[in-house]
Motif scaffolding. Structure first.
Motif, PDB file in Angstrom:
ATOM      1  N   GLY A  83     -12.151 -10.276 -22.985  1.00  0.00           N
ATOM      2  CA  GLY A  83     -11.682  -8.901 -22.964  1.00  0.00           C
ATOM      3  C   GLY A  83     -12.717  -7.842 -22.660  1.00  0.00           C
ATOM      4  O   GLY A  83     -12.468  -6.652 -22.861  1.00  0.00           O
ATOM      5  N   GLU A  84     -13.891  -8.225 -22.165  1.00  0.00           N
ATOM      6  CA  GLU A  84     -14.908  -7.247 -21.808  1.00  0.00           C
ATOM      7  C   GLU A  84     -14.719  -6.797 -20.356  1.00  0.00           C
ATOM      8  O   GLU A  84     -14.090  -7.477 -19.546  1.00  0.00           O
ATOM      9  CB  GLU A  84     -16.315  -7.839 -21.986  1.00  0.00           C
ATOM     10  N   ALA A  85     -15.298  -5.643 -20.029  1.00  0.00           N
ATOM     11  CA  ALA A  85     -15.208  -5.101 -18.672  1.00  0.00           C
ATOM     12  C   ALA A  85     -15.895  -6.044 -17.685  1.00  0.00           C
ATOM     13  O   ALA A  85     -16.995  -6.543 -17.942  1.00  0.00           O
ATOM     14  CB  ALA A  85     -15.851  -3.723 -18.616  1.00  0.00           C
ATOM     15  N   LEU A  86     -15.241  -6.271 -16.549  1.00  0.00           N
ATOM     16  CA  LEU A  86     -15.781  -7.175 -15.525  1.00  0.00           C
ATOM     17  C   LEU A  86     -16.000  -6.379 -14.236  1.00  0.00           C
ATOM     18  O   LEU A  86     -15.054  -5.972 -13.575  1.00  0.00           O
ATOM     19  CB  LEU A  86     -14.820  -8.333 -15.278  1.00  0.00           C
ATOM     20  N   ARG A  87     -17.271  -6.131 -13.917  1.00  0.00           N
ATOM     21  CA  ARG A  87     -17.596  -5.404 -12.696  1.00  0.00           C
ATOM     22  C   ARG A  87     -17.422  -6.287 -11.463  1.00  0.00           C
ATOM     23  O   ARG A  87     -17.422  -7.516 -11.546  1.00  0.00           O
ATOM     24  CB  ARG A  87     -19.049  -4.910 -12.724  1.00  0.00           C
ATOM     25  N   ASP A  88     -17.339  -5.632 -10.320  1.00  0.00           N
ATOM     26  CA  ASP A  88     -17.336  -6.301  -9.026  1.00  0.00           C
ATOM     27  C   ASP A  88     -18.457  -5.678  -8.201  1.00  0.00           C
ATOM     28  O   ASP A  88     -18.240  -4.767  -7.414  1.00  0.00           O
ATOM     29  CB  ASP A  88     -15.972  -6.115  -8.339  1.00  0.00           C
ATOM     30  N   ASP A  89     -19.684  -6.163  -8.428  1.00  0.00           N
ATOM     31  CA  ASP A  89     -20.843  -5.559  -7.779  1.00  0.00           C
ATOM     32  C   ASP A  89     -20.832  -5.749  -6.268  1.00  0.00           C
ATOM     33  O   ASP A  89     -21.385  -4.926  -5.535  1.00  0.00           O
ATOM     34  CB  ASP A  89     -22.130  -6.152  -8.358  1.00  0.00           C
ATOM     35  N   ARG A  90     -20.202  -6.794  -5.825  1.00  0.00           N
ATOM     36  CA  ARG A  90     -20.190  -7.059  -4.387  1.00  0.00           C
ATOM     37  C   ARG A  90     -19.427  -5.981  -3.625  1.00  0.00           C
ATOM     38  O   ARG A  90     -19.821  -5.591  -2.528  1.00  0.00           O
ATOM     39  CB  ARG A  90     -19.576  -8.435  -4.121  1.00  0.00           C
ATOM     40  N   ASN A  91     -18.343  -5.510  -4.207  1.00  0.00           N
ATOM     41  CA  ASN A  91     -17.477  -4.568  -3.496  1.00  0.00           C
ATOM     42  C   ASN A  91     -17.544  -3.128  -3.992  1.00  0.00           C
ATOM     43  O   ASN A  91     -17.099  -2.222  -3.275  1.00  0.00           O
ATOM     44  CB  ASN A  91     -16.015  -5.046  -3.593  1.00  0.00           C
ATOM     45  N   PHE A  92     -18.072  -2.892  -5.201  1.00  0.00           N
ATOM     46  CA  PHE A  92     -17.975  -1.546  -5.769  1.00  0.00           C
ATOM     47  C   PHE A  92     -19.298  -0.997  -6.298  1.00  0.00           C
ATOM     48  O   PHE A  92     -19.292  -0.045  -7.087  1.00  0.00           O
ATOM     49  CB  PHE A  92     -16.926  -1.518  -6.879  1.00  0.00           C
ATOM     50  N   SER A  93     -20.410  -1.518  -5.849  1.00  0.00           N
ATOM     51  CA  SER A  93     -21.695  -0.998  -6.286  1.00  0.00           C
ATOM     52  C   SER A  93     -22.061   0.230  -5.455  1.00  0.00           C
ATOM     53  O   SER A  93     -22.991   0.220  -4.653  1.00  0.00           O
ATOM     54  CB  SER A  93     -22.786  -2.065  -6.176  1.00  0.00           C
ATOM     55  N   TYR A  94     -21.283   1.278  -5.643  1.00  0.00           N
ATOM     56  CA  TYR A  94     -21.510   2.521  -4.907  1.00  0.00           C
ATOM     57  C   TYR A  94     -20.948   3.699  -5.691  1.00  0.00           C
ATOM     58  O   TYR A  94     -20.129   3.533  -6.593  1.00  0.00           O
ATOM     59  CB  TYR A  94     -20.894   2.477  -3.511  1.00  0.00           C
ATOM     60  N   VAL A  95     -21.426   4.874  -5.339  1.00  0.00           N
ATOM     61  CA  VAL A  95     -20.849   6.118  -5.829  1.00  0.00           C
ATOM     62  C   VAL A  95     -19.702   6.480  -4.897  1.00  0.00           C
ATOM     63  O   VAL A  95     -19.876   6.515  -3.681  1.00  0.00           O
ATOM     64  CB  VAL A  95     -21.892   7.251  -5.819  1.00  0.00           C
ATOM     65  N   ALA A  96     -18.517   6.715  -5.452  1.00  0.00           N
ATOM     66  CA  ALA A  96     -17.363   7.134  -4.650  1.00  0.00           C
ATOM     67  C   ALA A  96     -17.353   8.661  -4.604  1.00  0.00           C
ATOM     68  O   ALA A  96     -17.116   9.323  -5.614  1.00  0.00           O
ATOM     69  CB  ALA A  96     -16.069   6.607  -5.261  1.00  0.00           C
ATOM     70  N   ALA A  97     -17.656   9.214  -3.437  1.00  0.00           N
ATOM     71  CA  ALA A  97     -17.712  10.671  -3.270  1.00  0.00           C
ATOM     72  C   ALA A  97     -16.572  11.096  -2.356  1.00  0.00           C
ATOM     73  O   ALA A  97     -16.501  10.672  -1.194  1.00  0.00           O
ATOM     74  CB  ALA A  97     -19.060  11.084  -2.684  1.00  0.00           C
ATOM     75  N   TRP A  98     -15.688  11.940  -2.863  1.00  0.00           N
ATOM     76  CA  TRP A  98     -14.433  12.259  -2.190  1.00  0.00           C
ATOM     77  C   TRP A  98     -14.479  13.627  -1.522  1.00  0.00           C
ATOM     78  O   TRP A  98     -14.954  14.601  -2.100  1.00  0.00           O
ATOM     79  CB  TRP A  98     -13.279  12.225  -3.186  1.00  0.00           C
ATOM     80  N   GLN A  99     -13.942  13.661  -0.299  1.00  0.00           N
ATOM     81  CA  GLN A  99     -13.871  14.898   0.472  1.00  0.00           C
ATOM     82  C   GLN A  99     -12.452  15.447   0.445  1.00  0.00           C
ATOM     83  O   GLN A  99     -11.485  14.728   0.700  1.00  0.00           O
ATOM     84  CB  GLN A  99     -14.298  14.634   1.924  1.00  0.00           C
ATOM     85  N   PHE A 100     -12.346  16.733   0.155  1.00  0.00           N
ATOM     86  CA  PHE A 100     -11.038  17.392   0.070  1.00  0.00           C
ATOM     87  C   PHE A 100     -10.449  17.559   1.469  1.00  0.00           C
ATOM     88  O   PHE A 100     -11.122  18.009   2.393  1.00  0.00           O
ATOM     89  CB  PHE A 100     -11.200  18.755  -0.595  1.00  0.00           C
ATOM     90  N   THR A 101      -9.160  17.212   1.610  1.00  0.00           N
ATOM     91  CA  THR A 101      -8.473  17.366   2.905  1.00  0.00           C
ATOM     92  C   THR A 101      -7.216  18.218   2.789  1.00  0.00           C
ATOM     93  O   THR A 101      -6.524  18.419   3.777  1.00  0.00           O
ATOM     94  CB  THR A 101      -8.095  15.986   3.485  1.00  0.00           C
ATOM     95  N   GLY A 102      -6.919  18.685   1.590  1.00  0.00           N
ATOM     96  CA  GLY A 102      -5.720  19.490   1.384  1.00  0.00           C
ATOM     97  C   GLY A 102      -4.968  19.010   0.159  1.00  0.00           C
ATOM     98  O   GLY A 102      -5.021  17.832  -0.195  1.00  0.00           O
ATOM     99  N   VAL A 103      -4.262  19.917  -0.489  1.00  0.00           N
ATOM    100  CA  VAL A 103      -3.492  19.558  -1.677  1.00  0.00           C
ATOM    101  C   VAL A 103      -2.384  18.582  -1.290  1.00  0.00           C
ATOM    102  O   VAL A 103      -1.627  18.820  -0.349  1.00  0.00           O
ATOM    103  CB  VAL A 103      -2.885  20.819  -2.326  1.00  0.00           C
TER     104      VAL A 103
END
Length: 637
Positions: A593-613
């Motif tokens: 039941g512990e958190a399981l990371r996926d370093d292969r696919n998600f070892s990044y900062v997700a930075a989102w750009q606004f495109t409209g509401v």
């Protein structure tokens, strides 16, 4: 768009010193020619404004409250981390760095975290010089206590009111500069828009909350130190005035928003008692030093705690995590409390609580020692619950607290909008997916006192900044947009209350984007949020007029922004198909039941750009490199 973190080259322990030397400086005589807009007067904002004013810059400082002393930093209780190693128990700058990267589940930028650990030792000296009354040992040395996620004592504290005392220190420094006229303070102002001219942040538009006037303020750079976005969940430990508006409006002007799904659930809060509540109350994590967390072993056991014998109690954190016991990090403690409640072993009338018991500590140390360490916290608990924690165990349960996500910044704390710098909880940079306790105060003061004075100087010295005034078209356009939204809110004349809609948003967020998330719940939230947003803009009731004090209007604007931001938070959580820190995807967990990371696919900062509401945002990724602390499965056993 390419995300350049601008991390200096060289060994990690020399990056910051080398970078300070290589950055350009502003001549002392020229500093008064630059105007810097600082939004926020908490620890990050007040320390930044005071430091920049002391250096000689012309600083405009904006405060949403009537006084900087009311900033939400005042609510921090337990302490501030620093690698002083006064206890001689094995602490070091490197260990603080290691614990912070590991505690954040390997989702923070190493260079920023190491700098934070380096600067921690200077923060304590600065605050002692200001007169902050840290607790002291019998011999006069500053005392330390333990916090979650560490096996050393590195947390400096002033009983259970550390945030208040640190804020008073920063406030004193700030007001000295106000007296010296290097800082001009604007109280009761709310930032409503960022003004961008030729790609650079050149000022803000704000509303005078007393008169209703829309004001324009120009500068050569802008600093946002406006805190986190926890009240998107409605019930949280944050002050009701805490909001996302300044960050969200800057995001809509081009600043990328990073890792919004990384929200922290604090394990030690007074449980929800009913629909009448508009916020929750934090009980400091420091209480877990001497309090023992437990539930009955038997499901549905409703006996009073004093009637449950020792052999029928499950001290589950001590059982599951013998190395750290009750001092596991917040995300681990929170998930385990939820598991106990889900298993039918929660306590109290709702079953949504666990016990935090001081019986053994009081027997061992005596009530006077406990009172000296935690007296104001015990008093606060009794005032709220009418139960005496000296006699019966506290009842606690997790609640939304801190937000690790925020506007993306590089190593210089500058966002993707040139000249817009973001400090403290408003940025994403230091805590990854889970902040260790007592590190928020450390980051806010490090950013304000010791980082931004260097990095903003480099920006000002190396950037062409032609003079602009508030008559510029960009200021007129931003002011017009702010006024149009106010007019729109007041024109709806619907039948639903603002708080009613906010509460409904909070319920969606807690149920579907809360302590445990899965694809089905996140898609359900992404379907519900736009419908609620449409209902808000069609049927909300905002009484009063715009040209005076109108707290309903203030609140409506913030809820309107949350109804947009919540969609991004849920979208980010859906996209991150792994568990890490406070972001727990039920599809991604270990057998126990512990958190399981996926370093292969998600070892990044997700930075989102606004495109409209209502439109799908664009994802930009900053790849995380780990040269010093190599990611492993996090274990506190």
């Amino acid at each position: 768009m390419t995300l350049d973190a601008k991390v200096p080259a060289g060994p990690i322990d020399r990056k910051w010193d080398r970078h300070k030397f290589e950055m350009k400086l502003v001549n002392p005589a020229n500093k008064r020619k630059f105007t810097i807009v600082v939004v926020g007067t908490g620890l990050a904002g007040a320390s930044a404004a005071a430091s920049l004013g002391e250096l000689g810059y012309n600083v405009l400082n904006f405060c949403i409250q009537d006084s900087p002393r009311r900033a939400h930093s005042i609510a921090a209780q337990g302490g501030i981390n620093a690698a002083k190693n006064y206890q001689n128990d094995g602490d070091s700058v490197y260990r603080l760095f290691y614990d912070t990267v590991k505690g954040g589940d390997y989702r923070s930028r190493e260079a920023n975290v190491y700098r934070l650990a380096q600067l921690s030792v200077h923060i304590i000296d600065q605050c002692v010089a200001q007169g902050v009354p840290f607790a002291r040992e019998y011999g006069g040395l500053l005392d330390n206590r333990s916090f979650g996620g560490a096996q050393v004592s590195r947390t400096f504290y002033a009983r259970g009111q550390t945030g208040q005392q640190l804020l008073l220190g920063a406030y004193s420094s700030l007001m000295r500069q106000v007296r010296e006229r290097t800082v001009r303070l604007f109280a009761r102002r709310e930032m409503l828009d960022l003004v961008v001219i030729d790609g650079k942040a050149r000022g803000i538009v704000c509303r005078n909350l007393i008169t209703g006037e829309i004001e324009r303020h120009a500068g050569d750079a802008v600093i946002l130190a406006t805190g986190g976005y926890g009240t998107v969940y409605y019930l949280s430990t944050n002050a009701i005035n805490s909001n996302v508006t300044a960050s969200w409006r800057a995001h809509k002007r081009g600043a990328l928003f990073a890792n919004p799904c990384f929200t922290q659930i604090h394990p030690t809060c007074i449980p929800v008692s009913g629909e009448h509540q508009s916020k929750l109350t934090l009980m400091s994590e420091s209480l877990r030093n001497d309090g023992r967390v437990w539930v009955p072993k038997k499901k549905g056991d409703t006996r009073p705690p004093e009637q449950i014998p020792e052999e029928e109690r499950d001290y589950y954190l001590e059982r599951k995590y013998p190395s750290f016991g009750n001092l596991v990090p917040r995300d681990v403690a929170s998930r385990n409390a939820k598991q106990m409640a889900d298993d039918g072993r929660g306590v109290g009338d709702s079953g949504l609580a666990v016990y935090l018991d001081f019986k053994d500590a009081i027997a061992r140390l005596g009530p006077e020692v406990i009172k000296e360490k935690y007296g104001n916290l015990f008093h606060m608990y009794k005032k709220i619950t009418d139960e005496d924690p000296y006699r019966v165990p506290m009842r606690i349960y997790p609640a939304i607290h801190y937000t690790m996500g925020g506007l993306w910044v590089d190593y210089n704390l500058m966002s993707t909008v040139a000249g817009l710098h973001v400090l403290g909880e408003a940025n994403f940079s230091d805590h990854g997916a889970n902040r260790l306790g007592a590190s928020a105060l450390m980051q806010g003061l490090a950013d304000g006192y010791f980082v931004i004075p260097y990095t903003i100087s480099d920006y000002l010295a190396s950037t062409p900044l032609p003079k602009v005034t508030t008559d510029h078209e960009a200021f007129r356009e931003a002011a017009s947009c702010a006024q149009s939204q106010i007019n729109r809110l007041l024109s709806i004349k619907g039948s639903r209350g603002i708080r009613e809609i906010h509460r409904e948003l909070g319920r969606i967020m807690w149920d579907d984007v809360g302590m445990a998330r899965n694809e089905e719940s996140l898609r359900r939230a992404l379907e519900a949020i736009p419908k609620l947003r449409e209902e808000f803009w069609q049927n909300v009731s905002v009484p009063g007029t715009p040209n005076n004090l109108n707290q309903s209007l203030e609140y409506a604007g913030r809820v309107g922004d949350y109804l947009e931001f919540a969609e991004l938070l849920a979208f980010d959580a859906l996209q991150r198909r792994e568990s890490c820190g406070g972001h727990f995807r039920e599809e991604s967990q270990t057998p126990d039941g512990e958190a399981l990371r996926d370093d292969r696919n998600f070892s990044y900062v997700a930075a989102w750009q606004f495109t409209g509401v209502g439109r799908e945002p664009v994802l930009h990724k900053e790849k995380l490199e780990f040269e010093e602390v190599h990611p492993t499965q996090r274990s506190y056993k």
